[in-house]
Design a protein around this motif. Structure first.
Motif, PDB file in Angstrom:
ATOM      1  N   UNK A  44       0.827  -1.206   0.000  1.00 30.81           N
ATOM      2  CA  UNK A  44       0.000   0.000   0.000  1.00 30.81           C
ATOM      3  C   UNK A  44       0.863   1.259   0.000  1.00 30.81           C
ATOM      4  N   UNK A  45       1.885   1.267   0.835  1.00 23.64           N
ATOM      5  CA  UNK A  45       2.709   2.464   0.989  1.00 23.64           C
ATOM      6  C   UNK A  45       3.842   2.536  -0.029  1.00 23.64           C
ATOM      7  N   UNK A  46       4.369   1.379  -0.451  1.00 21.46           N
ATOM      8  CA  UNK A  46       5.464   1.387  -1.425  1.00 21.46           C
ATOM      9  C   UNK A  46       4.957   1.787  -2.806  1.00 21.46           C
ATOM     10  N   UNK A  57      -0.373   7.723  -1.476  1.00 20.27           N
ATOM     11  CA  UNK A  57       0.804   8.163  -2.230  1.00 20.27           C
ATOM     12  C   UNK A  57       1.847   7.051  -2.313  1.00 20.27           C
ATOM     13  N   UNK A  58       2.490   6.903  -3.471  1.00 23.44           N
ATOM     14  CA  UNK A  58       3.550   5.905  -3.647  1.00 23.44           C
ATOM     15  C   UNK A  58       4.834   6.441  -3.014  1.00 23.44           C
ATOM     16  N   UNK A  59       5.272   5.837  -1.923  1.00 20.33           N
ATOM     17  CA  UNK A  59       6.411   6.348  -1.165  1.00 20.33           C
ATOM     18  C   UNK A  59       7.704   5.587  -1.432  1.00 20.33           C
TER      19      UNK A  59
END
Length: 465
Positions: free
Chosen positions: A187-189, A196-198
């Motif tokens: 979800x976060x990567x 947002x793509x972190x």
């Protein structure tokens, strides 16, 4: 408000030894497997971002060995003293040890976190980060450094629970944290579900959130739910207890630093044989880690049982637990030795199809397999010393091993033009030396314990100073 209750305490000084040992060891095994899965999940998702992202994660993860050393110091010392206090039924002393362990974790974890944040750019660049790997490495390491504070709390609390005879609660909490991390990683990567793509920063944040969640569950159980200890009273530093924790914990922590040094020496020597040889070490080391997990779990469970029975002055249960743990470890290790000797090609081929890597890996696995019984003996003996509250003999054995290895590996292979297999044979010889040191020392100290119990007093040589 309802008065908080103290949950039923776990007594490891009674009951069948084998059943007690297995009951403690199984959750530890599951916890270690879960931690391995946690590491694999991170590298799996980060690997989808490319080699620079993997490099950033790998460079950052090197600092984990240093962090693990500090965690082991507090975790081992707290576990041993709490186990001994439980054996004596001195729960007030156990509560004080638990408080001191957490206070020290707060201090050391905070120092680690602040230091990591300050040195992040220099650290990543020093270990080879450049371009994207430098940029992403700094992003990851800054958040990873904040995790040091939460990781040391989780490690110390988990070990203290083990000293109380409870390995089930840490396993359940780790399972929940790992599931949360696996859900949050993609979800976060990659920015799924509109987030947002972190990138690599997302992997670090996912781990941090899962750690905060796990620590929150511990906090709820310890301070608001039922717990094995009564923690009423002031929280202030107690120099005497801290001194005892460090006396037991520092040698165990130093063992992790020696392991890191040994790995660096090994990689330095093997690098002259090429990248295929280096790759074979990585593969072989991962196989060994998987093999060692059940033995480490049995040894860890044994340490808690030995500690409580040392506090209760029950020598037959100390030796009975030691021999049963050693026998289980030997049976398992001998089975693994047979598998590695008979099917080394199949095992290495799981991780690589490169013929040269397989060739080097087979050599590595076959020679190391001969020493599995030595490794198992060292693990069991070292854990017995932890339970007795005297860990420096294990450190002495590790120093002997590492000193001999460094002295021999930099001279004999070069002088006699031996091949790569000589490095592993040297390692086998040094393991024999370490086994002899810790085994004889343990035998000597057990005789002192028996004599001290017979005279109805604890032997002064085993008392933490």
């Amino acid at each position: 408000m309802e008065k908080r209750r103290t949950t039923k305490r776990i007594d490891l000084t009674e009951g069948p030894i084998l059943q007690t040992l297995v009951k403690l060891a199984v959750p530890v095994t599951i916890s270690m497997v879960l931690f391995t899965v946690y590491l694999l999940v991170d590298i799996y998702f980060v690997g989808r971002l490319g080699s620079d992202a993997v490099a950033a994660l790998s460079i950052s993860s090197n600092a984990f060995f240093i962090h693990l050393g500090f965690s082991t110091i507090l975790g081992t010392g707290g576990m041993a003293l709490i186990a001994q206090a439980f054996g004596r039924k001195d729960y007030n002393q156990a509560s004080q040890v638990f408080k001191q362990s957490l206070l020290m974790a707060l201090v050391i974890g905070s120092v680690e976190a602040v230091t990591g944040l300050l040195i992040a750019p220099f650290y990543i660049k020093f270990f080879g980060g450049g371009g994207k790997s430098l940029e992403w490495g700094i992003q990851y390491f800054q958040i990873f450094s904040i995790s040091f504070l939460f990781m040391i709390f989780l490690y110390v609390i988990g070990n203290c629970y083990r000293g109380m005879g409870d390995t089930r609660i840490p396993m359940i909490i780790m399972l929940q944290g790992n599931i949360l991390n696996m859900v949050l990683d993609p979800l976060l990567i990659f920015g799924w579900l509109g987030l947002p793509a972190l990138g690599v920063r997302g992997a670090a944040i996912a781990s941090l959130i899962s750690q905060i969640y796990a620590l929150g569950i511990y906090g709820y159980l310890i301070f608001f739910k039922e717990f094995h200890l009564n923690l009423k009273g002031k929280w202030r530093f107690n120099p005497e207890i801290i001194k005892k924790i460090l006396y037991i914990g520092v040698p165990s922590g130093m063992n992790h630093f020696l392991l890191a040094a040994n790995l660096m020496i090994t990689y330095r020597v093997i690098s002259s044989y090429g990248t295929a040889a280096l790759a074979s070490i990585g593969i072989g080391f991962r196989i060994l880690q998987g093999i060692y997990i059940p033995v480490i779990a049995v040894a860890s469970a044994m340490a808690a049982i030995v500690g409580q029975n040392f506090g209760a002055r029950k020598f037959p249960r100390i030796t009975g637990t030691l021999w049963i743990a050693w026998l289980i470890s030997m049976i398992f290790m001998i089975g693994c030795t047979a598998i590695c000797l008979l099917y080394p090609y199949a095992l290495i081929s799981i991780f690589s199809r490169n013929a040269e890597v397989i060739q080097f890996g087979v050599i590595y696995l076959r020679i190391f397999a001969i020493g599995f019984v030595l490794v198992g003996t060292i693990m069991v003996a070292s854990s017995a010393f932890q339970g007795l509250g005297k860990t420096y003999p294990s450190l002495v054995g590790a120093v002997v091993d590492n000193a001999l290895f460094a002295g021999l590996v930099f001279t004999l292979p070069v002088y006699f033009s031996w091949g790569i297999q000589s490095v592993w044979w040297i390692k086998l010889v040094t393991a024999i030396a370490e086994t002899v040191v810790v085994a004889l020392w343990l035998r000597h100290d057990l005789a002192k314990v028996r004599s001290g119990f017979t005279r109805n007093r604890q032997p002064a040589e085993l008392q933490p100073v």
